[in-house]
Enzyme design. Structure first.
Site, PDB file in Angstrom:
ATOM      1  N   ASP A  96      25.288 -32.318  13.419  1.00  0.00           N
ATOM      2  CA  ASP A  96      24.165 -31.570  13.972  1.00  0.00           C
ATOM      3  C   ASP A  96      24.379 -31.395  15.472  1.00  0.00           C
ATOM      4  O   ASP A  96      24.349 -32.366  16.227  1.00  0.00           O
ATOM      5  CB  ASP A  96      22.894 -32.401  13.710  1.00  0.00           C
ATOM      6  CG  ASP A  96      21.656 -31.557  13.699  1.00  0.00           C
ATOM      7  OD1 ASP A  96      21.594 -30.609  14.493  1.00  0.00           O
ATOM      8  OD2 ASP A  96      20.747 -31.861  12.905  1.00  0.00           O
ATOM      9  N   ASP A 197      21.389 -26.662  16.082  1.00  0.00           N
ATOM     10  CA  ASP A 197      19.955 -26.833  16.283  1.00  0.00           C
ATOM     11  C   ASP A 197      19.368 -25.658  17.072  1.00  0.00           C
ATOM     12  O   ASP A 197      19.944 -25.255  18.100  1.00  0.00           O
ATOM     13  CB  ASP A 197      19.784 -28.142  17.083  1.00  0.00           C
ATOM     14  CG  ASP A 197      18.355 -28.584  17.217  1.00  0.00           C
ATOM     15  OD1 ASP A 197      17.746 -28.919  16.185  1.00  0.00           O
ATOM     16  OD2 ASP A 197      17.838 -28.615  18.353  1.00  0.00           O
ATOM     17  N   GLU A 248      20.110 -23.133  12.818  1.00  0.00           N
ATOM     18  CA  GLU A 248      18.664 -23.267  12.643  1.00  0.00           C
ATOM     19  C   GLU A 248      18.012 -22.183  13.484  1.00  0.00           C
ATOM     20  O   GLU A 248      18.172 -22.159  14.701  1.00  0.00           O
ATOM     21  CB  GLU A 248      18.186 -24.645  13.100  1.00  0.00           C
ATOM     22  CG  GLU A 248      16.716 -24.845  12.803  1.00  0.00           C
ATOM     23  CD  GLU A 248      16.059 -25.959  13.618  1.00  0.00           C
ATOM     24  OE1 GLU A 248      15.062 -26.506  13.148  1.00  0.00           O
ATOM     25  OE2 GLU A 248      16.521 -26.262  14.729  1.00  0.00           O
ATOM     26  N   HIS A 322      13.941 -32.963   7.849  1.00  0.00           N
ATOM     27  CA  HIS A 322      13.328 -34.022   8.650  1.00  0.00           C
ATOM     28  C   HIS A 322      12.168 -33.535   9.510  1.00  0.00           C
ATOM     29  O   HIS A 322      11.549 -34.331  10.200  1.00  0.00           O
ATOM     30  CB  HIS A 322      14.409 -34.641   9.544  1.00  0.00           C
ATOM     31  CG  HIS A 322      14.966 -33.633  10.498  1.00  0.00           C
ATOM     32  ND1 HIS A 322      15.704 -32.532  10.074  1.00  0.00           N
ATOM     33  CD2 HIS A 322      14.865 -33.510  11.843  1.00  0.00           C
ATOM     34  CE1 HIS A 322      16.018 -31.805  11.120  1.00  0.00           C
ATOM     35  NE2 HIS A 322      15.533 -32.375  12.210  1.00  0.00           N
ATOM     36  N   ASP A 323      11.915 -32.230   9.531  1.00  0.00           N
ATOM     37  CA  ASP A 323      10.805 -31.685  10.315  1.00  0.00           C
ATOM     38  C   ASP A 323       9.652 -31.234   9.424  1.00  0.00           C
ATOM     39  O   ASP A 323       8.661 -30.691   9.922  1.00  0.00           O
ATOM     40  CB  ASP A 323      11.270 -30.452  11.117  1.00  0.00           C
ATOM     41  CG  ASP A 323      12.289 -30.796  12.182  1.00  0.00           C
ATOM     42  OD1 ASP A 323      12.249 -31.920  12.709  1.00  0.00           O
ATOM     43  OD2 ASP A 323      13.148 -29.929  12.476  1.00  0.00           O
TER      44      ASP A 323
HETATM   45  C1  NOJ Z   1      14.896 -28.791  15.586  1.00  0.00           C
HETATM   46  C2  NOJ Z   1      15.157 -30.158  15.051  1.00  0.00           C
HETATM   47  O1  NOJ Z   1      15.306 -30.073  13.658  1.00  0.00           O
HETATM   48  C3  NOJ Z   1      13.991 -31.007  15.470  1.00  0.00           C
HETATM   49  O2  NOJ Z   1      13.972 -32.257  14.828  1.00  0.00           O
HETATM   50  C4  NOJ Z   1      14.033 -31.127  16.972  1.00  0.00           C
HETATM   51  O3  NOJ Z   1      12.890 -31.822  17.418  1.00  0.00           O
HETATM   52  C5  NOJ Z   1      14.052 -29.758  17.636  1.00  0.00           C
HETATM   53  N1  NOJ Z   1      14.968 -28.842  17.010  1.00  0.00           N
HETATM   54  C6  NOJ Z   1      14.456 -29.868  19.079  1.00  0.00           C
HETATM   55  O4  NOJ Z   1      15.808 -30.200  19.176  1.00  0.00           O
END
Ligand code: NOJ
Length: 492
Positions: A96, A197, A248, A322-323
């Site tokens: 990542d 990311d 992402e 995870h989000d």
């Molecule tokens: C996306 C990530 O998946 C998340 O966990 C993170 O807080 C933010 N980007 C900032 O890097």
């Protein structure tokens, strides 16, 4: 034609997967121990969440050193073993890469703060307004303004996320070279997958202005040079090997994604978009609840499936990460039909065109955490929004209910391996509490029952491997307006 459609990716949040040294935090030796389990499931890649040296304000998404593994997960040697051992099971590692920002603890930022102009130019700085206000009124993704004042320069630096996550200046060619060097370093360790990311936020416009219609994202999302910068990174690093990459894409558009992930574009192999995970946001706001809109969910899948295939571009297929809260609690029924909903949701997703992702625990039907006290939460965003929602006048019980539905910690609780103490995750108290239902929902129980969610996922993966039509076929929607069914066929 690219054949990414035969791959299935399993996402591991290292902090919560398996603790091997009894400190309550997951680690690489713990993951190595579970490789046979993952091979049995049938996956091709492990995506490891951010695991570089970090003060952990945002659990690793605040990187302080891109060339070192965070010691809580093990040593570089442990990491190399993981890459090596995984290959024995025909599993590749996807890292990542958090390239939109660094931790303010990163050496570059520290040098910038100390007055080094070269490193100052690695970040984005602006003067405040004559009124004494920050340069723009943009709102950070984690709440509050996106600018932080630094006295030495009488200027502010930009942080789209936490104040400890300073945005990098990709317009500076030195920054772009640094990023390619980092990817190269990990490629030489045998890493063949990269998740980038929030990578569609890396290119900010030259003139930054107030947003009177929103939080500022329309100005910096899918920015002016983003495609050029991605192609540059591709050509200078991962494009030189047989890699699998995914970007992402925050609040992106289909028009941009067909470019990010289109064949022959030399940008990325695939993209995550999040529109389908906002169908339960009231007025498009994450912290306002509403029942999910089934028709909207279907329409979004159809639009993105058809839209991407028309350009030979690849979607990542996912419900969880995870989000996000757990899908079985969100779009299923985790009380009356946990197994049925988990299987139904898995099937609907895995038979579509794209690259399916399984987030740790999803394959055994793990649910939301249902924490009842704020002291149980760890996530910086959840803690910030707890304060923001309380200050807006909401009652404690209402705020707790919102967090139970929306907090990122719902997806971050320790993996439930068995019915023993701490769900077999650790011998010590875990960094984040295990969910109370671990005695019923755990890997050991799932493996002992041929009708479990686990074996359903295993079959879905096997079907994808066996049938070219699942990998490559066109997606054709049927019964588009049906109020209860989501129907499609895959054909050549
Ligand atoms: C996306 C990530 O998946 C998340 O966990 C993170 O807080 C933010 N980007 C900032 O890097």
């Amino acid at each position: 034609m690219n054949n990414f459609g035969n791959k299935v990716i399993y996402q591991i949040y290292p902090k919560s997967y398996k603790d091997s040294n009894g400190d309550g935090i997951g680690d690489f030796p713990g993951i190595i121990e579970k490789l046979p389990y993952l091979a049995n499931l049938g996956i091709d890649y492990i995506w490891l969440n951010a695991c570089f040296v970090s003060p952990q304000n945002d659990n690793g998404y605040d990187v302080a050193d891109y060339y070192e593994i965070d010691p809580t997960y093990g040593t570089m040697e442990d990491f190399e073993h993981l890459v090596h051992d995984a290959k024995k099971y025909h599993i590749e590692i996807m890292l990542d890469m958090v390239f939109n920002h660094t931790s303010t603890q990163h050496e570059w930022f520290q040098k910038a703060l100390a007055g080094d102009e070269t490193y100052k130019n690695y970040y984005i700085w602006r003067k405040g307004k004559p009124s004494g206000k920050p340069p723009t009124n943009w709102v950070s993704k984690f709440g509050g303004n996106t600018w932080e004042y630094v006295e030495r320069y009488d200027e502010y630096y930009l942080h789209l996320y936490d104040v400890s996550q300073a945005d990098l200046n990709w317009d500076n060619p030195d920054v772009r070279n640094e990023m390619a060097k980092i990817v190269d370093f990990w490629m030489h360790k045998g890493v063949t997958g990269f998740r980038f990311d929030v990578v569609n936020l890396i290119s900010k416009p030259e003139t930054l202005e107030d947003d009177f219609e929103g939080d500022g994202r329309r100005f910096y999302t899918d920015g002016p040079h983003v495609h050029e910068y991605l192609r540059g990174l591709n050509n200078a690093s991962f494009g030189k090997i047989d890699s699998l990459t995914v970007g992402e894409m925050s609040s992106t558009s289909l028009e941009n994604c067909v470019k990010y992930a289109g064949e022959n574009r030399q940008e990325l192999s695939s993209v995550f978009n999040f529109h389908h995970l906002k169908v339960d946001y009231k007025h498009k706001e994450k912290w306002s609840l509403k029942d999910f809109d089934f028709q909207e969910l279907k329409d979004l899948f159809i639009t993105w499936q058809e839209g991407m295939q028309d350009y030979d571009a690849w979607n990542a297929l996912f419900w969880c990460n995870h989000d996000q809260p757990r899908v079985v609690s969100r779009f299923g029924n985790d009380r009356s039909y946990p197994k049925e909903s988990a299987k139904m949701l898995a099937t609907a997703l895995h038979m579509m065109r794209g690259i399916p992702y399984i987030y740790q625990g999803e394959e055994i039907g793990m649910t939301n955490a249902y924490f009842t006290d704020i002291s149980e939460y760890r996530d910086v965003e959840s803690l910030n929004y707890y304060d923001i929602l309380k200050k807006s006048g909401k009652k404690e019980s209402e705020v707790m209910h919102i967090l139970q539905e929306r907090s990122r910690d719902n997806g971050r609780t320790p993996m439930q391996w068995d019915a023993s103490a701490n769900a077999g995750f650790s011998e010590a108290t875990p960094w984040l509490q295990v969910i109370k239902n671990y005695k019923e929902i755990n890997v050991e129980a799932a493996l002992a029952n041929l009708d479990s969610v686990f074996y359903h996922y295993q079959k879905l993966i096997a079907l994808r491997k066996e049938y070219k039509v699942i990998q490559q076929g066109r997606f054709v929607p049927l019964a588009k307006e049906h109020p209860e069914l989501f129907v499609y066929k895959r054909i050549f």
